[in-house]
Motif scaffolding. Sequence first.
Motif, PDB file in Angstrom:
ATOM      1  N   ASN A 173      44.466  45.844  41.774  1.00  0.00           N
ATOM      2  CA  ASN A 173      44.062  44.720  42.609  1.00  0.00           C
ATOM      3  C   ASN A 173      44.951  43.526  42.305  1.00  0.00           C
ATOM      4  OD1 ASN A 173      42.774  42.894  44.206  1.00  0.00           O
ATOM      5  ND2 ASN A 173      40.970  42.685  42.914  1.00  0.00           N
ATOM      6  N   HIS A 232      44.028  46.491  35.670  1.00  0.00           N
ATOM      7  CA  HIS A 232      43.213  45.890  36.732  1.00  0.00           C
ATOM      8  C   HIS A 232      44.105  45.297  37.819  1.00  0.00           C
ATOM      9  CE1 HIS A 232      40.061  43.594  38.696  1.00  0.00           C
ATOM     10  NE2 HIS A 232      40.811  42.516  38.550  1.00  0.00           N
ATOM     11  N   TRP A 233      45.144  44.533  37.415  1.00  0.00           N
ATOM     12  CA  TRP A 233      46.022  43.901  38.391  1.00  0.00           C
ATOM     13  C   TRP A 233      46.903  44.902  39.117  1.00  0.00           C
ATOM     14  CZ3 TRP A 233      47.037  39.898  34.121  1.00  0.00           C
ATOM     15  CH2 TRP A 233      46.031  38.926  34.161  1.00  0.00           C
ATOM     16  N   ALA A 261      46.078  41.255  44.248  1.00  0.00           N
ATOM     17  CA  ALA A 261      45.909  40.076  45.094  1.00  0.00           C
ATOM     18  C   ALA A 261      45.490  38.852  44.288  1.00  0.00           C
ATOM     19  CB  ALA A 261      44.892  40.355  46.197  1.00  0.00           C
ATOM     20  N   GLU A 262      44.702  39.043  43.245  1.00  0.00           N
ATOM     21  CA  GLU A 262      44.201  37.873  42.517  1.00  0.00           C
ATOM     22  C   GLU A 262      45.259  37.175  41.664  1.00  0.00           C
ATOM     23  OE1 GLU A 262      40.869  39.715  40.538  1.00  0.00           O
ATOM     24  OE2 GLU A 262      41.987  39.881  38.676  1.00  0.00           O
ATOM     25  N   ILE A 263      46.400  37.802  41.413  1.00  0.00           N
ATOM     26  CA  ILE A 263      47.462  37.122  40.666  1.00  0.00           C
ATOM     27  C   ILE A 263      48.608  36.668  41.567  1.00  0.00           C
ATOM     28  CG2 ILE A 263      46.966  38.174  38.429  1.00  0.00           C
ATOM     29  CD1 ILE A 263      49.288  40.133  38.949  1.00  0.00           C
ATOM     30  N   GLN A 264      48.546  36.989  42.845  1.00  0.00           N
ATOM     31  CA  GLN A 264      49.600  36.590  43.771  1.00  0.00           C
ATOM     32  C   GLN A 264      49.417  35.142  44.200  1.00  0.00           C
ATOM     33  OE1 GLN A 264      52.267  38.481  44.282  1.00  0.00           O
ATOM     34  NE2 GLN A 264      51.273  39.961  42.948  1.00  0.00           N
ATOM     35  N   ARG A 265      50.523  34.454  44.364  1.00  0.00           N
ATOM     36  CA  ARG A 265      50.521  33.075  44.835  1.00  0.00           C
ATOM     37  C   ARG A 265      51.588  32.931  45.903  1.00  0.00           C
ATOM     38  NH1 ARG A 265      46.739  33.721  42.159  1.00  0.00           N
ATOM     39  NH2 ARG A 265      45.868  32.441  40.516  1.00  0.00           N
TER      40      ARG A 265
END
Length: 109
Positions: free
Chosen positions: A54, A50-51, A56-60
Motif C-alpha cells: 500500500n 506494508h508500503w 499510496a500513504e507514502i506518496q506525495r
Amino acid sequence: MSLKNLNWRSDKKLLGEMTSCHVAEEPMKKVAIFGGTHGNELTGVFLVKHWLKNGAEIQRTGLEVKSFITNPRAVKTCTRYIDCDLHRIFDLENLGYRSWSSASRGSES
C-alpha cells in the motif's frame, strides 16, 4: 533561534552549516525508504512490507517514493546480517564516492 522559526528554503547558509552533506539547490524528486538493513530489526521490515503493498500513504505530489527490503536474506533468517554488517561498510570505497560525487554535479550514470 528556534527551529520552528527557520525558513529552510531561503536560508541555505544556515542549512548548510547544520548538515554535513550537500544541500541541493533544487527540491528532491526521489526518496528511497529502506528497511531490513539488520535482518533481526523488524520494525523497518514491517513498514516497508506494508508500503510495498500500500504505497499510496507514502506518496506525495511531485515526489517519487520507493521502499526496499535492504537485506532480504538476513530478514528471511531473522539474523542481523549474513555476509557483512551493512552498517559497518560505510566508507568512501564501498559507497562509490567517485561516482556519487560525479552524480551530485549533474552527471547521470
